[in-house]
Structures are given as structure tokens and as C-alpha cells.
Design an enzyme around this catalytic site. Structure first.
Site, PDB file in Angstrom:
ATOM      1  CE1 TYR A  72      -4.309   1.913   0.354  1.00 19.88           C
ATOM      2  CE2 TYR A  72      -2.550   3.448   1.375  1.00 19.88           C
ATOM      3  CZ  TYR A  72      -4.081   3.097   0.989  1.00 19.88           C
ATOM      4  OH  TYR A  72      -4.708   4.027   0.763  1.00 19.88           O
ATOM      5  CG  PHE A 124      -6.557  16.256 -24.893  1.00 16.17           C
ATOM      6  CD1 PHE A 124      -6.655  15.820 -26.096  1.00 16.17           C
ATOM      7  CD2 PHE A 124      -7.178  15.549 -23.768  1.00 16.17           C
ATOM      8  CE1 PHE A 124      -7.196  14.421 -26.481  1.00 16.17           C
ATOM      9  CE2 PHE A 124      -7.690  14.108 -24.082  1.00 16.17           C
ATOM     10  CZ  PHE A 124      -7.648  13.725 -25.395  1.00 16.17           C
ATOM     11  CG  ASP A 125     -11.169  16.181 -26.584  1.00 16.02           C
ATOM     12  OD1 ASP A 125      -9.979  16.802 -27.068  1.00 16.02           O
ATOM     13  OD2 ASP A 125     -11.886  15.342 -26.581  1.00 16.02           O
ATOM     14  CG  ASP A 215      -1.487  17.661 -21.698  1.00 15.06           C
ATOM     15  OD1 ASP A 215      -1.296  16.644 -21.689  1.00 15.06           O
ATOM     16  OD2 ASP A 215      -2.935  18.061 -21.968  1.00 15.06           O
ATOM     17  CB  ALA A 217      -0.355  13.156 -23.706  1.00 12.51           C
ATOM     18  CE  LYS A 258      -3.400   9.766 -24.931  1.00  8.73           C
ATOM     19  NZ  LYS A 258      -3.842  11.023 -24.478  1.00  8.73           N
ATOM     20  CG  HIS A 450     -17.657  13.082 -29.662  1.00 12.48           C
ATOM     21  ND1 HIS A 450     -17.566  14.037 -28.664  1.00 12.48           N
ATOM     22  CD2 HIS A 450     -16.393  12.358 -28.895  1.00 12.48           C
ATOM     23  CE1 HIS A 450     -16.441  13.995 -27.688  1.00 12.48           C
ATOM     24  NE2 HIS A 450     -15.957  12.917 -28.120  1.00 12.48           N
TER      25      HIS A 450
HETATM   26  C1  LIG Z   1      -5.035  11.570 -23.719  1.00 11.09           C
HETATM   27  C2  LIG Z   1      -4.518  12.984 -23.492  1.00 11.09           C
HETATM   28  C3  LIG Z   1      -5.034  13.645 -22.078  1.00 11.09           C
HETATM   29  C4  LIG Z   1      -6.020  12.898 -21.154  1.00 11.09           C
HETATM   30  O1  LIG Z   1      -5.370  11.745 -20.846  1.00 11.09           O
HETATM   31  P1  LIG Z   1      -6.220  10.451 -20.300  1.00 11.09           P
HETATM   32  O2  LIG Z   1      -5.158   9.484 -19.898  1.00 11.09           O
HETATM   33  O3  LIG Z   1      -6.994   9.895 -21.726  1.00 11.09           O
HETATM   34  O4  LIG Z   1      -7.072  10.747 -19.169  1.00 11.09           O
HETATM   35  C5  LIG Z   1      -4.494  14.808 -21.987  1.00 11.09           C
HETATM   36  N1  LIG Z   1      -3.789  15.518 -22.710  1.00 11.09           N
HETATM   37  C6  LIG Z   1      -3.496  15.164 -23.999  1.00 11.09           C
HETATM   38  C7  LIG Z   1      -2.712  16.000 -24.824  1.00 11.09           C
HETATM   39  C8  LIG Z   1      -3.870  13.559 -24.209  1.00 11.09           C
HETATM   40  O5  LIG Z   1      -3.449  13.073 -25.527  1.00 11.09           O
END
Ligand SMILES: *Cc1c(COP(=O)(O)O)cnc(C)c1O
Length: 468
Positions: A72, A124-125, A215, A217, A258, A450
Site C-alpha cells: 500500500y 486537449f478536450d 500537458d 502526453a 501515450k 460524439h
Molecule cells: C490523452 C490525453 C489527455 C488525457 O489523458 P487520459 O489518459 O486519456 O485521461 C490529456 N492531454 C492530452 C494531450 C492527451 O493526448
């Protein structure tokens, strides 16, 4: 002769794929209400819906799954990951999170309040969602060149410094909790941000006393593009470039699905101990204790290993090379795509492919459905369905671009699969003028429509029956 390119790995485990007939696919897509998210994965031959969490782990990563320490608190898998994040990114503090949006939730809970403004390149969304959910505003300061698909620009993810400074000047001090640089910029098509731009944005943020976060990813893919396209970095190693990139920021949120090549996971890293203490509270509240943060110990070990593999030059050359390969095949057939090809996906310009269809019949979705019918290939619409309705007027928002995104999972498909996808699109492109009708909405959710939207083909006999 010069030797041809070959992948720096071989395949040890395979997963059979089922081919289907067009007749079956017609049935399935109808049952799915013409929404590709509703298809079962067995109904898809080549799945290019997303590159998120769909990569193939290496045998080293699978070993880490077995070595996972499920304590843990204080698990050795956590310390493996801590070491990698410290060395690779130069970030002394971090918390694991169950995925990228969870890192956003933890960070934003600590620093964003109602009425705040968060500038950056195109958010990102989920990032935008988490900002707007807190009644704050996300401002897109991407360079104008990014919205012209035909224009060649090496760094279409760059932030326009003038736009950014305008935001800084027009907002009362204390209303901008952070600036976010998304690397690579997913929303503008997996397009990279140059080191020069990162450096300049960071300097401007410092001048105004505003923290700057990645961000992150696709940070490794971004580093690869810097190496290839920014002269002074040609001889620098990917890890060197990565370390320099992160030296300009105060922290980062990461979707490890990613560039860390794991099926689930993320983290939030930062330099500042005070911020870390604040973050820690929200991590414990929302994710879990600080040394596992919503994941199993084994996930942390696989992520640590994946971060190292994801920043190897030979891997990135093969990964981004494959995306570029698909882009070249499509171009060979004359299919209009966003230029230059991004790091993780090829974006087909559906507005140009189906120019004769009205936008009210959703060109990119129509092309996505055609591609599925043609060969069982699943892409995703980045167009009016995704853009959703205006929250005030409830009218459909029609974005400038109608794109079909073909996102390539990491180390999963071969170039034969890419050839197959390209041939499917070529067939459709050849008969594009015979595609005389698109789709209309039958049912939709009030937000993020969507994912669950239901559609039907527009009938010849019902002209103008689309609602806007
Ligand atoms: C995928 C992604 C996110 C969100 O990550 P999740 O692991 O899907 O929650 C945030 N920013 C970017 C640029 C992404 O490609």
C-alpha cells in the site's frame, strides 16, 4: 545498395484479427447507429480510433508486471518510477494518477478557481473540460498557421507569443494560475512545439510570474521532432532534449497511455515542494495514497520501463516513421491530408474529400463510416459532431476543419496494415462523387455528444430535413 528500413523489434505474441464481409459491416454499423464508438472491437479489422492505451508493451514491461510490488505504501515499483521521472524529466516531485485527466483533476483542484484564465496552445478536450468545469476559461493561443492543413510549418503546435502576452496583459494579476504547453499539440494534429518556442513561452511566463506546465502526453514524440527539425538539436540525444524541454517548465501532467506505452496510467510532476504538498492532499482524496495514486504497483513498474523505451531514438524513428509512411501512401493516392503528418496520427481532410456534401451532413463522420464499410477500418471524426452545439444558442458549431483522424497504436500494426488502410481510402476517394448523402442526428446527449450520438443516413427524399 542502401539497406531498407526495418523495425527495431520482433513480435513475440500475436493477437488474431477477424476479417468480415461488407454485408456484415453494413449490419453492424446500422446496429451501432452509425456511431463507430458503439462497435464491438471484434467487428473492427484495423482499429485506428486512438493511440491512447492501445500500444503493445515490451517483454521488459511485462516482466515489470510480474515484479510489481503491491504494498500500500512505499512500494519498490513506485521508487522505480520516481527514479525515472527524476532522471528523465528532472522533476523531483510527482504523484501517480490513474490516467492523464486524473492528473489534471488533481492539479486544477489545487490551483484553478472560478473566473480564472488558462492560456496555452490548443488544450486537449479533457484539459479544457476540467478547466471549464471549474468555471474558468481555456484560451487557445496557437499560431495561425496551425489551422491551414495545406501549409508546411515544422512546428504547428507553437504558441503565438503576441496572443499569449495579450492574455497576460488583459487579465487582472492573479487570475492566471498557469499556462499549459501541450506537447505534441493533439488538437492541431499531433503537431510539435519547438524548443525555441518552449524557451520563449517560459521566459514570458516568468516575466509575468505565471507558472508554466506541460500537458506531456506525447513529450517524447515532440522531442523527436525537435531533433529532426531544429538545427541545433540534430546531434543531441532524445533524452538530452527531453531534459532541456522540462527544464523550462514548473511541472507536467502526463497521460502515460501515450508516450509511456502502457495501457493505463498517468502522473503529475512538479518542482515546487509547496505545490507538491497541496497536490498531495487532492491525490489522496481523489486517486489514492501518494505511492500508488489510483494504480497497481505493477502498473508503475511498467510505466517506468515504458518511459525509458519511449525515449529511445530507434523506437521513435520506427513509431513516427510508420505514421509518416501512412501519410505518404495516402498522398500517393492524391488524398488530401494535414501537412506535415503529425506524430501519432494522420488527419484526412474530409471537407476536401467530400466537398460536394453539405457540412450539415457531417463530412468527416460520413468518411469515417465509408472507411469502416470499405475495409473494417475504424478512425474517428474530428469535426462538427465533436465540436458539439454552442452552449448558449444550442446551434451546431461547424469548425473550420472536418477531419478524419487515423491514430496509430504504438508497436501494434505493420506497414502492410498501413497499406491496407491507404488502399481502402483510395477506393473511397476514387468513388467519392457517388457518395451523395451524409448523415443526420437522431439522438444526442447534452454534452460530449460524439461518444453516444445516434445517426441515420440522410434520405434522397428528405432534402433539407437536417436540423441545425
Ligand atoms: C490523452 C490525453 C489527455 C488525457 O489523458 P487520459 O489518459 O486519456 O485521461 C490529456 N492531454 C492530452 C494531450 C492527451 O493526448
Amino acid at each position: 545498395m542502401e539497406l531498407p528500413y526495418a523495425e527495431p523489434y520482433r513480435i513475440k505474441v500475436v493477437e488474431p484479427l477477424e476479417k468480415s464481409t461488407r454485408a456484415r459491416r453494413e449490419q453492424w454499423i446500422k446496429q451501432a447507429r452509425y456511431n463507430l464508438f458503439n462497435l464491438r472491437s471484434e467487428q473492427v479489422f484495423i482499429d485506428l480510433l486512438t493511440d491512447s492505451g492501445t500500444g503493445a508493451m515490451s517483454h521488459h514491461q511485462w516482466s515489470e508486471i510480474m515484479l510489481g510490488d503491491e504494498s500500500y505504501a512505499g512500494s519498490s515499483s513506485y521508487y522505480k518510477l520516481k527514479e525515472v521521472i527524476g532522471q528523465l524529466l528532472g522533476m523531483p516531485y510527482f504523484v501517480p494518477t490513474h490516467q492523464g485527466r486524473a492528473a489534471e483533476n488533481v492539479l486544477f483542484s489545487a490551483i484553478i478557481s472560478e473566473g480564472d484564465v488558462v492560456p496555452g496552445n490548443a488544450h486537449f478536450d479533457t484539459t479544457k473540460g476540467h478547466i471549464e468545469f471549474r468555471k474558468a476559461q481555456a484560451i487557445d493561443c496557437t499560431i495561425d498557421e496551425a489551422s491551414d492543413t495545406t501549409l508546411h510549418h515544422p512546428f504547428k503546435g507553437n504558441i503565438d507569443l503576441k496572443k499569449l502576452e495579450r492574455v497576460f496583459k488583459s487579465c487582472p494579476p492573479g487570475k492566471i494560475p498557469l499556462c499549459i504547453i501541450t506537447v505534441t499539440c493533439n488538437t492541431s494534429g499531433g503537431q510539435p512545439v519547438s524548443m525555441q518556442n518552449i524557451r520563449q513561452v517560459s521566459a514570458l511566463c516568468r516575466q509575468y510570474g505565471i507558472p508554466v506546465f506541460f500537458d506531456a502526453a506525447r513529450f517524447a514524440e515532440n522531442a523527436y521532432f525537435i531533433k529532426l527539425r531544429e538545427d541545433e538539436y540534430a546531434d543531441r540525444s532524445i533524452r538530452d532534449i527531453v531534459l532541456e524541454m522540462f527544464s523550462y517548465v514548473d511541472g507536467a501532467t502526463m497521460s502515460s497511455k501515450k508516450d509511456a506505452i502502457v495501457n493505463i496510467g498517468g502522473f503529475l510532476a512538479c518542482r515546487n515542494k509547496e505545490l507538491f504538498d497541496k497536490i498531495s492532499m487532492y491525490c489522496i482524496l481523489y486517486e489514492g495514497y501518494l505511492t500508488y495514486g489510483g494504480l497497481a504497483g505493477r502498473d508503475l513498474g511498467a510505466m517506468a520501463r515504458g518511459l525509458m523505451e519511449g525515449t529511445e531514438f530507434s523506437y521513435l524513428e520506427s513509431r513516427i516513421g510508420q505514421v509518416a509512411y501512412l501519410g505518404r501512401q495516402l498522398k500517393k493516392y492524391g488524398i488530401p491530408c494535414q501537412e506535415p503528418t503529425g506524430g501519432h496520427a494522420v488527419f484526412v481532410d474530409a471537407k476536401m474529400c467530400l466537398a460536394h456534401l453539405p457540412k450539415e451532413e457531417f463530412q468527416a463522420q460520413t468518411l469515417a463510416i465509408e472507411l469502416y464499410l470499405e475495409g473494417g477500418v475504424r478512425g474517428v471524426e474530428i469535426g462538427a459532431l465533436l465540436a458539439d452545439r454552442d452552449p448558449q444558442t444550442r446551434q451546431n458549431r461547424y469548425p473550420r476543419l472536418e477531419l478524419l483522424r487515423l491514430a496509430i497504436p504504438r508497436r501494434v500494426y505493420t506497414n502492410n496494415h498501413m497499406d491496407y488502410v491507404a488502399a481502402c481510402l483510395a477506393n473511397i476517394y476514387e468513388r467519392r462523387n457517388s457518395i451523395s448523402r451524409g448523415y443526420r442526428i437522431v439522438k444526442e446527449a447534452p454534452i460530449m455528444r460524439h461518444f453516444t450520438i445516434e445517426l441515420e443516413p440522410v434520405q434522397e427524399s428528405s432534402p433539407g430535413s437536417n436540423q441545425t
